[in-house]
Design a protein around this motif. Structure first.
Motif, PDB file in Angstrom:
ATOM      1  N   PHE A  36      -4.525   9.595  -6.935  1.00  0.00           N
ATOM      2  CA  PHE A  36      -6.138   8.724  -6.620  1.00  0.00           C
ATOM      3  C   PHE A  36      -5.864   8.908  -5.325  1.00  0.00           C
ATOM      4  CE2 PHE A  36      -5.789   5.804 -10.408  1.00  0.00           C
ATOM      5  CZ  PHE A  36      -5.961   7.050 -11.184  1.00  0.00           C
ATOM      6  N   ALA A  37      -5.439   8.472  -4.068  1.00  0.00           N
ATOM      7  CA  ALA A  37      -5.828   8.629  -2.479  1.00  0.00           C
ATOM      8  C   ALA A  37      -6.674   8.219  -2.411  1.00  0.00           C
ATOM      9  CB  ALA A  37      -5.767  10.644  -2.687  1.00  0.00           C
ATOM     10  N   CYS A  38      -7.043   6.446  -2.348  1.00  0.00           N
ATOM     11  CA  CYS A  38      -7.617   5.910  -1.797  1.00  0.00           C
ATOM     12  C   CYS A  38      -8.177   5.796  -0.197  1.00  0.00           C
ATOM     13  CB  CYS A  38      -7.916   4.775  -2.699  1.00  0.00           C
ATOM     14  SG  CYS A  38      -7.287   4.251  -4.266  1.00  0.00           S
ATOM     15  N   SER A  39      -9.133   6.223   0.015  1.00  0.00           N
ATOM     16  CA  SER A  39      -8.975   6.968   1.356  1.00  0.00           C
ATOM     17  C   SER A  39      -7.987   5.015   2.281  1.00  0.00           C
ATOM     18  CB  SER A  39     -10.631   6.577   1.957  1.00  0.00           C
ATOM     19  OG  SER A  39     -11.523   5.833   1.228  1.00  0.00           O
ATOM     20  N   TYR A  40      -8.592   4.109   1.900  1.00  0.00           N
ATOM     21  CA  TYR A  40      -8.185   3.105   2.378  1.00  0.00           C
ATOM     22  C   TYR A  40      -6.906   1.723   2.306  1.00  0.00           C
ATOM     23  CZ  TYR A  40     -10.294   1.189  -2.344  1.00  0.00           C
ATOM     24  OH  TYR A  40     -10.322   1.556  -3.731  1.00  0.00           O
ATOM     25  N   CYS A  41      -6.400   3.024   1.133  1.00  0.00           N
ATOM     26  CA  CYS A  41      -5.197   2.954   1.007  1.00  0.00           C
ATOM     27  C   CYS A  41      -3.934   2.412   1.469  1.00  0.00           C
ATOM     28  CB  CYS A  41      -3.900   4.124  -0.117  1.00  0.00           C
ATOM     29  SG  CYS A  41      -2.789   3.409  -0.924  1.00  0.00           S
ATOM     30  N   TYR A  42      -3.883   0.903   1.890  1.00  0.00           N
ATOM     31  CA  TYR A  42      -2.626   0.460   3.218  1.00  0.00           C
ATOM     32  C   TYR A  42      -1.358   1.101   2.268  1.00  0.00           C
ATOM     33  CZ  TYR A  42      -0.070  -2.808  -0.720  1.00  0.00           C
ATOM     34  OH  TYR A  42       0.400  -2.650  -1.408  1.00  0.00           O
ATOM     35  N   VAL A  43      -1.048   1.946   1.445  1.00  0.00           N
ATOM     36  CA  VAL A  43       0.135   2.569   1.564  1.00  0.00           C
ATOM     37  C   VAL A  43       0.276   3.834   2.290  1.00  0.00           C
ATOM     38  CG1 VAL A  43       2.252   3.416   0.077  1.00  0.00           C
ATOM     39  CG2 VAL A  43       0.584   1.948  -0.903  1.00  0.00           C
ATOM     40  N   ARG A  44      -1.103   4.337   3.006  1.00  0.00           N
ATOM     41  CA  ARG A  44      -0.719   5.242   3.710  1.00  0.00           C
ATOM     42  C   ARG A  44      -0.475   4.899   5.311  1.00  0.00           C
ATOM     43  NH1 ARG A  44      -4.961   9.226   3.209  1.00  0.00           N
ATOM     44  NH2 ARG A  44      -6.243   8.743   1.319  1.00  0.00           N
ATOM     45  N   GLN A  45      -0.195   3.830   5.341  1.00  0.00           N
ATOM     46  CA  GLN A  45       0.609   3.301   6.965  1.00  0.00           C
ATOM     47  C   GLN A  45       2.137   2.411   6.146  1.00  0.00           C
ATOM     48  OE1 GLN A  45      -0.789   3.434   9.973  1.00  0.00           O
ATOM     49  NE2 GLN A  45      -2.513   4.918   9.090  1.00  0.00           N
ATOM     50  N   LEU A  46       3.053   2.719   5.710  1.00  0.00           N
ATOM     51  CA  LEU A  46       3.926   2.044   5.048  1.00  0.00           C
ATOM     52  C   LEU A  46       4.924   3.270   5.366  1.00  0.00           C
ATOM     53  CD1 LEU A  46       3.380  -0.003   2.203  1.00  0.00           C
ATOM     54  CD2 LEU A  46       3.233  -0.524   4.567  1.00  0.00           C
ATOM     55  N   PRO A  47       6.095   3.687   5.795  1.00  0.00           N
ATOM     56  CA  PRO A  47       6.585   4.470   6.173  1.00  0.00           C
ATOM     57  C   PRO A  47       6.917   5.690   4.688  1.00  0.00           C
ATOM     58  CG  PRO A  47       8.192   2.143   6.226  1.00  0.00           C
ATOM     59  CD  PRO A  47       6.525   1.710   5.822  1.00  0.00           C
ATOM     60  N   VAL A  48       6.589   4.771   3.272  1.00  0.00           N
ATOM     61  CA  VAL A  48       6.161   6.012   2.548  1.00  0.00           C
ATOM     62  C   VAL A  48       5.457   7.045   2.341  1.00  0.00           C
ATOM     63  CG1 VAL A  48       5.310   4.817   0.437  1.00  0.00           C
ATOM     64  CG2 VAL A  48       6.702   6.559  -0.260  1.00  0.00           C
ATOM     65  N   GLY A  49       3.925   6.555   2.779  1.00  0.00           N
ATOM     66  CA  GLY A  49       2.646   7.452   3.420  1.00  0.00           C
ATOM     67  C   GLY A  49       2.901   7.776   4.880  1.00  0.00           C
ATOM     68  N   LEU A  50       3.642   7.785   5.590  1.00  0.00           N
ATOM     69  CA  LEU A  50       3.930   7.458   7.114  1.00  0.00           C
ATOM     70  C   LEU A  50       5.336   8.793   7.068  1.00  0.00           C
ATOM     71  CD1 LEU A  50       3.620   4.954   9.234  1.00  0.00           C
ATOM     72  CD2 LEU A  50       1.956   6.730   9.761  1.00  0.00           C
ATOM     73  N   PHE A  51       6.059   8.835   7.471  1.00  0.00           N
ATOM     74  CA  PHE A  51       7.037   9.841   6.341  1.00  0.00           C
ATOM     75  C   PHE A  51       7.300  10.950   6.551  1.00  0.00           C
ATOM     76  CE2 PHE A  51       8.866   5.002   8.947  1.00  0.00           C
ATOM     77  CZ  PHE A  51       7.994   5.754  10.294  1.00  0.00           C
ATOM     78  N   ARG A  52       6.215  10.730   5.919  1.00  0.00           N
ATOM     79  CA  ARG A  52       6.478  12.224   4.649  1.00  0.00           C
ATOM     80  C   ARG A  52       5.048  13.786   5.390  1.00  0.00           C
ATOM     81  NH1 ARG A  52       8.606  12.340  -1.865  1.00  0.00           N
ATOM     82  NH2 ARG A  52       7.160  14.296  -2.130  1.00  0.00           N
ATOM     83  N   GLU A  53       5.858  14.640   5.340  1.00  0.00           N
ATOM     84  CA  GLU A  53       5.042  15.734   6.311  1.00  0.00           C
ATOM     85  C   GLU A  53       3.573  15.847   5.246  1.00  0.00           C
ATOM     86  OE1 GLU A  53       7.788  18.216   7.431  1.00  0.00           O
ATOM     87  OE2 GLU A  53       7.928  16.745   9.146  1.00  0.00           O
ATOM     88  N   GLU A  54       3.680  15.249   3.648  1.00  0.00           N
ATOM     89  CA  GLU A  54       2.489  15.752   2.731  1.00  0.00           C
ATOM     90  C   GLU A  54       1.463  14.945   2.963  1.00  0.00           C
ATOM     91  OE1 GLU A  54       4.960  17.309  -0.675  1.00  0.00           O
ATOM     92  OE2 GLU A  54       5.545  15.934   0.915  1.00  0.00           O
ATOM     93  N   GLU A  55       0.176  15.052   3.180  1.00  0.00           N
ATOM     94  CA  GLU A  55      -1.065  14.184   2.971  1.00  0.00           C
ATOM     95  C   GLU A  55      -0.452  12.989   1.731  1.00  0.00           C
ATOM     96  OE1 GLU A  55      -5.458  14.506   2.531  1.00  0.00           O
ATOM     97  OE2 GLU A  55      -4.396  16.081   3.243  1.00  0.00           O
ATOM     98  N   TRP A  56      -1.197  11.997   1.748  1.00  0.00           N
ATOM     99  CA  TRP A  56      -1.088  10.752   1.212  1.00  0.00           C
ATOM    100  C   TRP A  56      -2.244  11.649  -0.721  1.00  0.00           C
ATOM    101  CZ3 TRP A  56       1.842   7.248  -0.879  1.00  0.00           C
ATOM    102  CH2 TRP A  56       1.056   6.264  -1.899  1.00  0.00           C
ATOM    103  N   GLY A  57      -1.713  11.241  -0.966  1.00  0.00           N
ATOM    104  CA  GLY A  57      -2.607  12.032  -2.336  1.00  0.00           C
ATOM    105  C   GLY A  57      -2.200  12.650  -3.448  1.00  0.00           C
TER     106      GLY A  57
END
Ligand code: SF4
Length: 273
Positions: A36-57
């Motif tokens: 769903f890749a919501c623009s405001y998703c706070y998970v983007r700022q958690l390690p699972v979102g930050l330390f993966r080289e692919e874009e969230w979503g």
């Protein structure tokens, strides 16, 4: 967006509740990543979102051994005390891939065999209604919460273009409620909405919860600030809504329509029971 799907074997499936979920004994995420890749998703700022080289979503990991793990971990957890589960904190358990994988459904079946004291199901997907038959068997041990951040489809499209349409979510929530399931309309994060929003939600859920970035992102709005979504408000000429006071105006509208009893604010709306 092309979404990369990968089957993975997880080490564990129940995570101890902490932070905003400290009221729960555990959280449960059948998938990692979220289409769903919501623009405001706070998970983007958690390690699972930050330390993966692919874009969230753009990626989803499917936890293929989730059912097997849950079976074992539930038995263990129940020996230690009450088990209250939040599904899901860092993914949507009913994102499109679930239609094919039926992983979330399998987890519900396992939880029915060995019932937790309470299960909170958080989604924004109409696919959740597929599992009405299972939710009914949980009785008052389950609440299904549907995110409806706004009643304006053009606002939804600007902030979360890959998420399901608002009308479909409202219809699903009404169906769940009519089928006797405890429900919640979750306005989180609050997005710009119309004056008619309270009337539209009034009769379709057992209760309403209102939350915003400043109360609900776990960092007083700092995580959200880093996402740069203020720009979307500015592009739409709606910057007055990017403000910690905006929820007070909307809360007043809802109280006028519904009274205080069925309205919860921020974390209280996600507590067990
Ligand atoms: S549905 Fe939830 S987990 Fe998925 S991107 Fe949106 S906010 Fe994040």
């Amino acid at each position: 967006m092309n979404i990369k799907q990968k089957e993975i074997v997880s080490k564990s499936i129940l995570t101890p509740g902490r932070g905003l979920l400290e009221g729960y004994s555990h959280s449960l995420n059948p998938y990692a990543g979220c289409a769903f890749a919501c623009s405001y998703c706070y998970v983007r700022q958690l390690p699972v979102g930050l330390f993966r080289e692919e874009e969230w979503g753009s990626w989803i990991d499917i936890k293929t051994n989730a059912a097997e793990l849950l079976n074992k971990e539930l038995l263990k957890a129940r020996k230690k005390g009450p088990v209250t589960i939040f599904m899901s904190s860092a993914t949507d358990p009913y994102q499109p891939i679930e239609a094919k994988m039926k992983l979330t459904r399998r987890l519900l079946e396992i939880m029915l065999e060995n019932q937790p004291d309470f299960l909170f199901v958080q989604t924004r997907s109409p696919l959740v209604k597929r599992d009405i038959d299972l939710f009914q068997q949980f009785g008052d041990r389950v609440r299904v919460s549907m995110t409806i951040e706004t009643d304006k489809e053009e606002v939804r499209k600007a902030f979360s273009p890959s998420a399901p349409p608002i009308q479909a979510r409202m219809k699903t929530l009404r169906e769940l409620t009519e089928e006797g399931i405890q429900t919640q309309a979750t306005i989180a994060p609050l997005l710009p909405c119309s004056k008619e929003f309270p009337v539209k939600l009034r009769d379709i859920a057992s209760r309403i919860t209102l939350d915003d970035y400043w109360m609900g992102d776990g960092s007083g709005g700092k995580r959200t600030g880093k996402l740069g979504i203020k720009k979307i408000y500015e592009e739409m000429g709606l910057e007055k809504w990017y403000n910690p006071a905006a929820h007070k105006v909307v809360l007043k509208m809802f109280k006028k329509e519904m009274g205080e009893a069925e309205i919860r604010i921020s974390q209280k709306g996600f507590d067990p029971y």
